[in-house]
Design a protein around this motif. Structure first.
Motif, PDB file in Angstrom:
ATOM      1  N   MET A  74       7.264 -10.927   4.710  1.00  0.00           N
ATOM      2  CA  MET A  74       7.374  -9.815   5.643  1.00  0.00           C
ATOM      3  C   MET A  74       6.049  -9.037   5.718  1.00  0.00           C
ATOM      4  SD  MET A  74       9.910  -6.522   5.551  1.00  0.00           S
ATOM      5  CE  MET A  74       9.186  -5.959   4.026  1.00  0.00           C
ATOM      6  N   PHE A  75       5.437  -8.780   4.545  1.00  0.00           N
ATOM      7  CA  PHE A  75       4.161  -8.064   4.542  1.00  0.00           C
ATOM      8  C   PHE A  75       3.057  -8.891   5.202  1.00  0.00           C
ATOM      9  CE2 PHE A  75       6.009  -5.918   0.646  1.00  0.00           C
ATOM     10  CZ  PHE A  75       6.279  -4.736   1.321  1.00  0.00           C
ATOM     11  N   SER A  76       3.124 -10.211   5.064  1.00  0.00           N
ATOM     12  CA  SER A  76       2.126 -11.070   5.707  1.00  0.00           C
ATOM     13  C   SER A  76       2.264 -11.027   7.224  1.00  0.00           C
ATOM     14  CB  SER A  76       2.264 -12.510   5.211  1.00  0.00           C
ATOM     15  OG  SER A  76       1.978 -12.593   3.835  1.00  0.00           O
ATOM     16  N   VAL A  77       3.501 -11.013   7.714  1.00  0.00           N
ATOM     17  CA  VAL A  77       3.720 -10.921   9.160  1.00  0.00           C
ATOM     18  C   VAL A  77       3.258  -9.561   9.679  1.00  0.00           C
ATOM     19  CG1 VAL A  77       5.491 -10.851  10.963  1.00  0.00           C
ATOM     20  CG2 VAL A  77       5.579 -12.614   9.197  1.00  0.00           C
ATOM     21  N   ILE A  78       3.528  -8.509   8.916  1.00  0.00           N
ATOM     22  CA  ILE A  78       3.049  -7.171   9.303  1.00  0.00           C
ATOM     23  C   ILE A  78       1.519  -7.150   9.297  1.00  0.00           C
ATOM     24  CG2 ILE A  78       2.999  -4.738   8.592  1.00  0.00           C
ATOM     25  CD1 ILE A  78       5.868  -5.108   7.589  1.00  0.00           C
ATOM     26  N   GLY A  79       0.909  -8.109   8.572  1.00  0.00           N
ATOM     27  CA  GLY A  79      -0.546  -8.221   8.523  1.00  0.00           C
ATOM     28  C   GLY A  79      -1.191  -8.444   9.877  1.00  0.00           C
ATOM     29  N   PHE A  80      -0.407  -8.862  10.886  1.00  0.00           N
ATOM     30  CA  PHE A  80      -0.966  -8.961  12.234  1.00  0.00           C
ATOM     31  C   PHE A  80      -1.284  -7.581  12.793  1.00  0.00           C
ATOM     32  CE2 PHE A  80       1.209 -13.173  12.365  1.00  0.00           C
ATOM     33  CZ  PHE A  80       0.082 -13.930  12.638  1.00  0.00           C
ATOM     34  N   PHE A  81      -0.574  -6.574  12.319  1.00  0.00           N
ATOM     35  CA  PHE A  81      -0.774  -5.202  12.794  1.00  0.00           C
ATOM     36  C   PHE A  81      -1.582  -4.364  11.807  1.00  0.00           C
ATOM     37  CE2 PHE A  81       3.326  -6.824  14.285  1.00  0.00           C
ATOM     38  CZ  PHE A  81       3.052  -6.899  15.638  1.00  0.00           C
ATOM     39  N   VAL A  82      -1.419  -4.646  10.509  1.00  0.00           N
ATOM     40  CA  VAL A  82      -2.175  -3.964   9.447  1.00  0.00           C
ATOM     41  C   VAL A  82      -2.822  -5.069   8.604  1.00  0.00           C
ATOM     42  CG1 VAL A  82      -2.071  -2.346   7.521  1.00  0.00           C
ATOM     43  CG2 VAL A  82      -0.428  -2.138   9.386  1.00  0.00           C
ATOM     44  N   PRO A  83      -3.979  -5.550   9.017  1.00  0.00           N
ATOM     45  CA  PRO A  83      -4.598  -6.683   8.329  1.00  0.00           C
ATOM     46  C   PRO A  83      -4.853  -6.405   6.845  1.00  0.00           C
ATOM     47  CG  PRO A  83      -5.769  -6.172  10.354  1.00  0.00           C
ATOM     48  CD  PRO A  83      -4.786  -5.076  10.128  1.00  0.00           C
ATOM     49  N   GLY A  84      -4.523  -7.386   6.019  1.00  0.00           N
ATOM     50  CA  GLY A  84      -4.778  -7.291   4.586  1.00  0.00           C
ATOM     51  C   GLY A  84      -3.672  -6.646   3.780  1.00  0.00           C
ATOM     52  N   LEU A  85      -2.588  -6.240   4.420  1.00  0.00           N
ATOM     53  CA  LEU A  85      -1.510  -5.541   3.720  1.00  0.00           C
ATOM     54  C   LEU A  85      -0.955  -6.369   2.565  1.00  0.00           C
ATOM     55  CD1 LEU A  85       0.369  -3.090   3.520  1.00  0.00           C
ATOM     56  CD2 LEU A  85       1.905  -4.272   5.104  1.00  0.00           C
ATOM     57  N   SER A  86      -0.690  -7.646   2.799  1.00  0.00           N
ATOM     58  CA  SER A  86      -0.110  -8.480   1.739  1.00  0.00           C
ATOM     59  C   SER A  86      -1.069  -8.618   0.555  1.00  0.00           C
ATOM     60  CB  SER A  86       0.264  -9.856   2.277  1.00  0.00           C
ATOM     61  OG  SER A  86      -0.886 -10.550   2.729  1.00  0.00           O
ATOM     62  N   ARG A  87      -2.357  -8.648   0.820  1.00  0.00           N
ATOM     63  CA  ARG A  87      -3.343  -8.753  -0.266  1.00  0.00           C
ATOM     64  C   ARG A  87      -3.407  -7.456  -1.065  1.00  0.00           C
ATOM     65  NH1 ARG A  87      -5.349 -13.906  -1.257  1.00  0.00           N
ATOM     66  NH2 ARG A  87      -4.946 -15.075   0.648  1.00  0.00           N
TER      67      ARG A  87
END
Length: 123
Positions: free
Chosen positions: A51-64
């Motif tokens: 889910m955090f990786s998909v949100i990464g399209f809007f907030v890049p790097g969130l999953s990292r």
């Protein structure tokens, strides 16, 4: 002994399950309970990381950032997820990223349990 407790962890994979069994081999019942309490609070569910990786399209790097890879998170943020390619790779590899993070958390949790078991109660 505590196989049911390992299975109660949300999103546990067979690979993580066998790793936990190997890592906790030799712990007594109290140590294992303490380990599970610490580890359950630190581990990341692979589904949440997806889910955090998909949100990464809007907030890049969130999953990292979530898994403690601050440098990669900043790089992804500044390059818009390495032109979205890195974000797509993170979506594909979310299970391995979560497993690597959880391995580090197993090690940290075991260290905390072992340090706590050697301390003498103060009177």
């Amino acid at each position: 002994m505590f196989d049911q407790n390992f299975m109660s962890l949300p999103g546990i994979t067979p690979q993580e399950y066998s790793y936990l069994q190997t890592a906790t081999n030799g712990l007594n019942e109290q140590q294992l309970r303490t380990f599970l309490m610490i580890y359950a609070s630190k581990r990341k569910n692979p589904s949440d990381l997806l889910m955090f990786s998909v949100i990464g399209f809007f907030v890049p790097g969130l999953s990292r950032f979530i898994v403690g890879q601050i440098g990669m998170g900043i790089l992804f943020f500044l390059t818009y997820g390495l032109c979205m390619i890195g974000t797509i790779v993170d979506i594909v590899n979310h299970k391995s990223i979560a497993f690597e993070y959880n391995q580090r958390m197993v090690f940290e949790s075991l260290q905390m349990v072992r340090m706590g078991s050697f301390q003498q109660p103060q009177q």
